[in-house]
Design a protein around this motif. Sequence first.
Motif, PDB file in Angstrom:
ATOM      1  N   GLN A  44       0.833  -1.204   0.000  1.00 17.55           N
ATOM      2  CA  GLN A  44       0.000   0.000   0.000  1.00 17.55           C
ATOM      3  C   GLN A  44       0.870   1.257   0.000  1.00 17.55           C
ATOM      4  O   GLN A  44       0.608   2.202  -0.753  1.00 17.55           O
ATOM      5  N   ILE A  45       1.896   1.261   0.826  1.00 11.53           N
ATOM      6  CA  ILE A  45       2.797   2.416   0.907  1.00 11.53           C
ATOM      7  C   ILE A  45       3.490   2.633  -0.435  1.00 11.53           C
ATOM      8  O   ILE A  45       3.529   3.751  -0.957  1.00 11.53           O
ATOM      9  N   ALA A  46       4.031   1.553  -1.007  1.00  5.65           N
ATOM     10  CA  ALA A  46       4.779   1.657  -2.259  1.00  5.65           C
ATOM     11  C   ALA A  46       3.901   2.171  -3.396  1.00  5.65           C
ATOM     12  O   ALA A  46       4.337   2.991  -4.204  1.00  5.65           O
ATOM     13  N   GLU A  47       2.651   1.706  -3.462  1.00 13.58           N
ATOM     14  CA  GLU A  47       1.742   2.174  -4.513  1.00 13.58           C
ATOM     15  C   GLU A  47       1.520   3.682  -4.408  1.00 13.58           C
ATOM     16  O   GLU A  47       1.542   4.394  -5.413  1.00 13.58           O
ATOM     17  N   VAL A  48       1.331   4.182  -3.203  1.00 16.55           N
ATOM     18  CA  VAL A  48       1.074   5.613  -3.015  1.00 16.55           C
ATOM     19  C   VAL A  48       2.348   6.426  -3.250  1.00 16.55           C
ATOM     20  O   VAL A  48       2.295   7.469  -3.897  1.00 16.55           O
ATOM     21  N   VAL A  49       3.477   5.939  -2.770  1.00 13.81           N
ATOM     22  CA  VAL A  49       4.737   6.661  -2.988  1.00 13.81           C
ATOM     23  C   VAL A  49       5.045   6.737  -4.484  1.00 13.81           C
ATOM     24  O   VAL A  49       5.519   7.747  -4.976  1.00 13.81           O
ATOM     25  N   ASP A  50       4.749   5.662  -5.218  1.00 10.06           N
ATOM     26  CA  ASP A  50       4.955   5.649  -6.672  1.00 10.06           C
ATOM     27  C   ASP A  50       3.826   6.357  -7.425  1.00 10.06           C
ATOM     28  O   ASP A  50       3.810   6.341  -8.647  1.00 10.06           O
ATOM     29  N   GLU A  51       2.882   6.922  -6.712  1.00 11.86           N
ATOM     30  CA  GLU A  51       1.746   7.661  -7.277  1.00 11.86           C
ATOM     31  C   GLU A  51       0.976   6.824  -8.297  1.00 11.86           C
ATOM     32  O   GLU A  51       0.613   7.294  -9.379  1.00 11.86           O
ATOM     33  N   GLY A  52       0.745   5.564  -7.949  1.00 12.81           N
ATOM     34  CA  GLY A  52      -0.054   4.688  -8.787  1.00 12.81           C
ATOM     35  C   GLY A  52       0.688   4.117  -9.978  1.00 12.81           C
ATOM     36  O   GLY A  52       0.098   3.411 -10.788  1.00 12.81           O
ATOM     37  N   GLY A  53       1.974   4.385 -10.091  1.00 11.14           N
ATOM     38  CA  GLY A  53       2.758   3.879 -11.211  1.00 11.14           C
ATOM     39  C   GLY A  53       3.007   2.387 -11.144  1.00 11.14           C
ATOM     40  O   GLY A  53       3.426   1.781 -12.121  1.00 11.14           O
ATOM     41  N   SER A  54       2.760   1.810 -10.007  1.00 16.24           N
ATOM     42  CA  SER A  54       2.901   0.367  -9.820  1.00 16.24           C
ATOM     43  C   SER A  54       1.839  -0.078  -8.822  1.00 16.24           C
ATOM     44  O   SER A  54       1.341   0.717  -8.045  1.00 16.24           O
ATOM     45  N   SER A  55       1.516  -1.352  -8.849  1.00 22.40           N
ATOM     46  CA  SER A  55       0.398  -1.816  -8.028  1.00 22.40           C
ATOM     47  C   SER A  55       0.829  -2.285  -6.639  1.00 22.40           C
ATOM     48  O   SER A  55       1.944  -2.745  -6.434  1.00 22.40           O
ATOM     49  N   CYS A  56      -0.106  -2.174  -5.736  1.00 19.87           N
ATOM     50  CA  CYS A  56       0.059  -2.655  -4.375  1.00 19.87           C
ATOM     51  C   CYS A  56       0.366  -4.155  -4.376  1.00 19.87           C
ATOM     52  O   CYS A  56       1.238  -4.622  -3.648  1.00 19.87           O
ATOM     53  N   VAL A  57      -0.332  -4.898  -5.212  1.00 14.98           N
ATOM     54  CA  VAL A  57      -0.170  -6.354  -5.264  1.00 14.98           C
ATOM     55  C   VAL A  57       1.243  -6.720  -5.717  1.00 14.98           C
ATOM     56  O   VAL A  57       1.890  -7.591  -5.135  1.00 14.98           O
ATOM     57  N   LEU A  58       1.743  -6.052  -6.735  1.00 12.00           N
ATOM     58  CA  LEU A  58       3.095  -6.322  -7.232  1.00 12.00           C
ATOM     59  C   LEU A  58       4.125  -6.095  -6.139  1.00 12.00           C
ATOM     60  O   LEU A  58       4.961  -6.959  -5.869  1.00 12.00           O
ATOM     61  N   HIS A  59       4.063  -4.938  -5.490  1.00 14.04           N
ATOM     62  CA  HIS A  59       5.027  -4.633  -4.430  1.00 14.04           C
ATOM     63  C   HIS A  59       4.880  -5.590  -3.251  1.00 14.04           C
ATOM     64  O   HIS A  59       5.879  -6.013  -2.668  1.00 14.04           O
ATOM     65  N   GLY A  60       3.655  -5.918  -2.901  1.00 15.05           N
ATOM     66  CA  GLY A  60       3.433  -6.860  -1.801  1.00 15.05           C
ATOM     67  C   GLY A  60       4.008  -8.235  -2.098  1.00 15.05           C
ATOM     68  O   GLY A  60       4.597  -8.876  -1.231  1.00 15.05           O
ATOM     69  N   CYS A  61       3.858  -8.693  -3.334  1.00 16.08           N
ATOM     70  CA  CYS A  61       4.405 -10.004  -3.726  1.00 16.08           C
ATOM     71  C   CYS A  61       5.929  -9.994  -3.727  1.00 16.08           C
ATOM     72  O   CYS A  61       6.561 -10.959  -3.257  1.00 16.08           O
ATOM     73  N   ILE A  62       6.515  -8.934  -4.250  1.00 15.91           N
ATOM     74  CA  ILE A  62       7.978  -8.834  -4.235  1.00 15.91           C
ATOM     75  C   ILE A  62       8.483  -8.814  -2.796  1.00 15.91           C
ATOM     76  O   ILE A  62       9.431  -9.516  -2.436  1.00 15.91           O
ATOM     77  N   TYR A  63       7.838  -8.033  -1.964  1.00 12.99           N
ATOM     78  CA  TYR A  63       8.213  -7.942  -0.549  1.00 12.99           C
ATOM     79  C   TYR A  63       8.086  -9.319   0.116  1.00 12.99           C
ATOM     80  O   TYR A  63       8.989  -9.745   0.831  1.00 12.99           O
ATOM     81  N   GLY A  64       6.979 -10.013  -0.144  1.00 10.20           N
ATOM     82  CA  GLY A  64       6.780 -11.342   0.435  1.00 10.20           C
ATOM     83  C   GLY A  64       7.846 -12.327  -0.021  1.00 10.20           C
ATOM     84  O   GLY A  64       8.346 -13.123   0.781  1.00 10.20           O
ATOM     85  N   ALA A  65       8.203 -12.284  -1.295  1.00 15.18           N
ATOM     86  CA  ALA A  65       9.253 -13.171  -1.802  1.00 15.18           C
ATOM     87  C   ALA A  65      10.596 -12.850  -1.147  1.00 15.18           C
ATOM     88  O   ALA A  65      11.366 -13.757  -0.806  1.00 15.18           O
ATOM     89  N   LEU A  66      10.866 -11.572  -0.963  1.00 12.57           N
ATOM     90  CA  LEU A  66      12.126 -11.184  -0.320  1.00 12.57           C
ATOM     91  C   LEU A  66      12.148 -11.554   1.164  1.00 12.57           C
ATOM     92  O   LEU A  66      13.228 -11.760   1.727  1.00 12.57           O
ATOM     93  N   MET A  67      10.966 -11.649   1.792  1.00 12.17           N
ATOM     94  CA  MET A  67      10.912 -12.075   3.195  1.00 12.17           C
ATOM     95  C   MET A  67      11.435 -13.501   3.347  1.00 12.17           C
ATOM     96  O   MET A  67      12.056 -13.827   4.368  1.00 12.17           O
ATOM     97  N   VAL A  68      11.199 -14.331   2.333  1.00  9.96           N
ATOM     98  CA  VAL A  68      11.647 -15.724   2.391  1.00  9.96           C
ATOM     99  C   VAL A  68      13.168 -15.796   2.544  1.00  9.96           C
ATOM    100  O   VAL A  68      13.690 -16.648   3.259  1.00  9.96           O
TER     101      VAL A  68
END
Length: 136
Positions: free
Chosen positions: A38-62
Motif C-alpha cells: 500500500q505504501i509503495a503504490e502511493v509513494v509511486d503515485e499509482g505507477g505500480s500496483s500494491c499487489v506487485l510490491h506486496g508479492c515482491i516484498y513477500g518473496a524477499l521475506m523468504v
Amino acid sequence: MNIAQSYEKPRWSADLCSCGDTGTCCITCLLPCITFGQIAEVVDEGGSSCVLHGCIYGALMVIQCHCLYSCLYRGKLRAKYRLPSEPCNDYCIHCCCEPCALCQEHAELKNRGLDPSKGWIGPPNAPPPMPPSMIK
C-alpha cells in the motif's frame, strides 16, 4: 506564516514507536507485505500496483532481504516530503524495527491526506478525472 515557520525543517507527523491506527498496526504485524504494498503504490503515485510490491516484498521475506526493499521506499517517501533521516538511516530503521517503520510511513501518508489503505487515488483535493467519453 511568520519567518521562523518558513525556515523550520520538515518533520515526521507520526512517531516511529507510536502504533497509530490499531488496524494498520495489526495488519503490519501479521502481514507486513500488505502494508508495504500500500505504501509503495502511493509513494509511486499509482505507477505500480500494491499487489506487485506486496508479492515482491513477500518473496524477499523468504530470503530475509525485505528490509533492503522497504528501506528504498522509506528513502523515496523522505525525499518526496523532505523528511529527516531519524533516528538513524533508513536501512537501520527497517532492519531493526520493520513493523514500526511501516506503521510510521503509513501514518505519514495518511496524515498528508493520502490513505494508503485506499490505494492511489490522486493527490489530496484533486478534481476527479474526466470520463473518457468527455475527452475529445
